[in-house]
Write an enzyme that holds these catalytic residues in place. Structure first.
Site, PDB file in Angstrom:
ATOM      1  N   HIS A 150       0.815  -1.209   0.000  1.00 46.13           N
ATOM      2  CA  HIS A 150       0.000   0.000   0.000  1.00 46.13           C
ATOM      3  C   HIS A 150       0.859   1.274   0.000  1.00 46.13           C
ATOM      4  O   HIS A 150       0.350   2.356  -0.291  1.00 46.13           O
ATOM      5  CB  HIS A 150      -0.958  -0.005   1.196  1.00 46.13           C
ATOM      6  CG  HIS A 150      -0.316   0.298   2.518  1.00 46.13           C
ATOM      7  ND1 HIS A 150       0.049  -0.691   3.398  1.00 46.13           N
ATOM      8  CD2 HIS A 150       0.017   1.455   3.109  1.00 46.13           C
ATOM      9  CE1 HIS A 150       0.577  -0.140   4.484  1.00 46.13           C
ATOM     10  NE2 HIS A 150       0.573   1.161   4.331  1.00 46.13           N
ATOM     11  N   ASP A 175      -0.105  -7.472   1.431  1.00 41.98           N
ATOM     12  CA  ASP A 175       0.429  -6.124   1.635  1.00 41.98           C
ATOM     13  C   ASP A 175       1.956  -6.112   1.641  1.00 41.98           C
ATOM     14  O   ASP A 175       2.585  -5.453   2.475  1.00 41.98           O
ATOM     15  CB  ASP A 175      -0.109  -5.528   2.938  1.00 41.98           C
ATOM     16  CG  ASP A 175       0.126  -4.021   3.007  1.00 41.98           C
ATOM     17  OD1 ASP A 175       0.298  -3.401   1.946  1.00 41.98           O
ATOM     18  OD2 ASP A 175       0.155  -3.472   4.126  1.00 41.98           O
ATOM     19  N   SER A 185       5.042   1.972   8.060  1.00 41.43           N
ATOM     20  CA  SER A 185       4.710   0.819   7.216  1.00 41.43           C
ATOM     21  C   SER A 185       5.890   0.441   6.326  1.00 41.43           C
ATOM     22  O   SER A 185       6.523   1.285   5.691  1.00 41.43           O
ATOM     23  CB  SER A 185       3.498   1.134   6.342  1.00 41.43           C
ATOM     24  OG  SER A 185       2.330   1.151   7.111  1.00 41.43           O
TER      25      SER A 185
END
Length: 584
Positions: free
Chosen positions: A301, A331, A407
């Site tokens: 993402h 992801d 992330s």
């Protein structure tokens, strides 16, 4: 015949005769205090006409008067009726009374009087007349000095006033306490209501609630309200051979735990900063160095729908990044930069983790401003099933602080091994959420990254839409229907070709009702690419086409509607499953 002896000549003027006035005053402590005042002896009034002054007695052969005679009063003469009244004489001691010594007066007092006396003033000797005011009345101060035994002491009126003030202050304090209690109750009640609303929204959406303050790129790329761009934006692909790239998991048995300083020194060079941008926005994330020649692991993402990505290594050098492959289902993404001599990370086995193990994270929370931040916590859960924007994942839960920008960064054990790839945290707009971070296990990362290196992607049959489930309870609270709410439709999917759009409600697939995305994923896992399924679709009524998703009670933002939502049936729509690589 006795002759008067002549007095010797005086060398100077005769000193004025003085009288000592002794008074006793009562102090505030109830004790008698002696007070002496020297004042001149007043002259005796002149004798009336026709009377002779009584001769003074001789005092020795020198003819000088004895000093004790000065203290004895003279016998006043009787005035004649024709004579004018003489001025009033000052009161003097009674005839024949000797002068009283101060020590004798004190010794004559009873012992209780020596310690404490009533509120009166005693005058032993008084030779001065009371002062009078202009109107002939005794002055108030003089009366106090001489003592007024007949008038009772005045009561102070301040006592009642002070008591009243205390009562008023007490009332104000009580009112203030009551007001504070009411405010606290109102805050608690409001927090409970907000929390209930947040739980309903979270149940309806079933996602991580990523913060949207940084836009729709990078670590915030997954946003339900985001409309897909008209132009297809993606990173440039890496055309080199990556088939030999592997990810090795090492055991931690027999190792000694590192201090935080030693751990950071070992692992910080293996964490890199990633910045991305497209035609509409920009964002940031973190990456992990996989190989010395520039293969970088991050989250899918972070780089999804981006036209450009750059990687900044620990030495401050910046490199353009190319996309090797990505998998939205897990992801994960693999990038390649043209660099040599990087410090690769050491990966550990996430399967060896237990709840309570120490866990640390390195990344760029909120962007490059806080680059290389180290946070610590524990492993709070293992194999936690989480649904993110329609993708069901099995993740590691940790209390290590994660924020937007973390992330793609490493989740480390105490030995400095990467056991997870940080990818999200739980947040809420209506309540405080702390210590709910998640990471993709290293065991999952090994499988997906090696597949991405070999094939450039993961082939899976998908519908090409992202959605979230609304169960019976959530539907009742939100005045809507249970089912799967469409959040996003890929333009390359067959669903987009058949007219599905964000906000539509899928109540059944092949005649079976679904309220959980994970259940549908299990149902479609055995399908082949190109397999067709039948969707039962409803669309919320709206005044315009663009407001369809906004009018849904369980719409993109997960908020509850004030009124029940009316739907119109689109009937049954048959669509084909497509390859995930074609729509990712």
């Amino acid at each position: 015949m006795n002759e008067e002896k002549e007095r010797p000549a005086e060398s100077g003027p005769e000193p004025a005769e003085k009288r000592i006035k002794v008074t006793w005053e009562l102090t505030r402590d109830g004790m008698l205090q002696e007070r002496r005042i020297e004042e001149p002896v007043p002259e005796a009034p002149s004798a009336p006409t026709g009377e002779q002054e009584e001769p003074r007695p001789a005092a020795g052969e020198s003819g000088i008067e004895h000093p004790s005679a000065l203290a004895e009063p003279s016998t006043p003469a009787v005035p004649s009726p024709s004579a004018e009244p003489a001025a009033p004489a000052e009161p003097s001691a009674p005839a024949g009374e000797e002068e009283i010594d101060d020590a004798e007066v004190w010794n004559c007092l009873p012992r209780p009087a020596r310690r404490r006396q009533p509120r009166v003033q005693a005058t032993i000797v008084s030779t001065a007349p009371a002062q009078t005011s202009g109107k002939g009345k005794p002055a108030r101060k003089t009366a106090k000095k001489q003592g007024n035994h007949s008038a009772p002491p005045k009561k102070k009126s301040g006592g009642k006033k002070t008591l009243l003030q205390r009562i008023q202050r007490l009332d104000l304090r009580v009112l203030l306490v009551v007001l504070i209690v009411l405010i606290i109750i109102a805050l608690i009640f409001g927090a409970v209501l907000l929390q209930q609303g947040g739980v309903v929204a979270a149940m309806a959406r079933g996602d991580s609630g990523f913060s949207e303050q940084d836009g729709d790129s990078g670590d915030n790329a997954w946003n339900y309200d985001r409309e897909e761009s008209d132009t297809d934006q993606s990173l440039q692909r890496y055309e080199g051979d990556s088939s030999g790239v592997t990810l090795e998991l090492k055991s931690s048995q027999g190792r000694t735990g590192l201090t935080y300083e030693a751990l950071y020194k070992k692992c910080a060079p293996s964490a890199v900063s990633i910045t991305v941008e497209n035609d509409e926005s920009s964002g940031s994330g973190t990456g992990i160095v996989l190989t010395r020649d520039g293969y970088i692991i991050t989250c899918a993402h972070v780089v999804s729908d981006q036209s450009k990505a750059a990687v900044t290594t620990g030495d401050g050098k910046e490199y353009d990044a190319l996309l090797v492959g990505s998998d939205p289902q897990t992801d994960l993404a693999l990038l390649k930069i043209d660099a040599k001599g990087l410090t690769p990370a050491e990966f550990g086995d996430a399967g060896a983790l237990t709840v309570g193990d120490e866990a640390l994270a390195i990344g760029d929370p909120l962007g490059a401003t806080f680059r290389g931040t180290l946070t610590n916590g524990i492993i709070s859960a293992i194999n936690r099933d989480v649904t993110l924007n329609g993708y069901a994942m099995t993740l590691i839960q940790t209390t290590a602080a994660l924020n937007s920008g973390n992330s793609g960064g490493p989740l480390l054990n105490i030995y400095g091994q990467v056991v997870g790839v940080n990818n999200m945290k739980m947040v809420s707009s209506s309540t405080t959420v702390e210590g709910l971070g998640f990471a993709v296990p290293s065991t999952t990362a090994k499988e997906i990254i090696e597949a991405l290196a070999r094939e450039g992607g993961i082939s899976r049959p998908v519908l090409g839409i992202t959605c979230y489930g609304v169960d019976e309870k959530a539907a009742e609270r939100n005045h809507t229907r249970p089912g799967l709410v469409v959040a996003k439709v890929s333009k390359k999917s067959d669903c987009a070709a058949k007219g599905l759009q964000a906000g539509d409600l899928i109540t059944a697939i092949d005649g079976k009702a679904y309220t959980d995305v994970a259940e549908f994923k299990e149902y479609a896992a055995g399908f082949e690419i190109g397999h067709k399924v039948t969707l039962t679709v409803y669309r919320p009524k709206a005044t315009d086409q663009a407001g369809g998703a906004a009018s849904s009670s369980a719409g993109a933002d997960g908020s509850a509607a004030a009124e029940p939502v009316e739907y119109e049936s689109l009937g049954e729509i048959t669509v084909a499953m497509v390859d995930q690589q074609d729509v990712s």
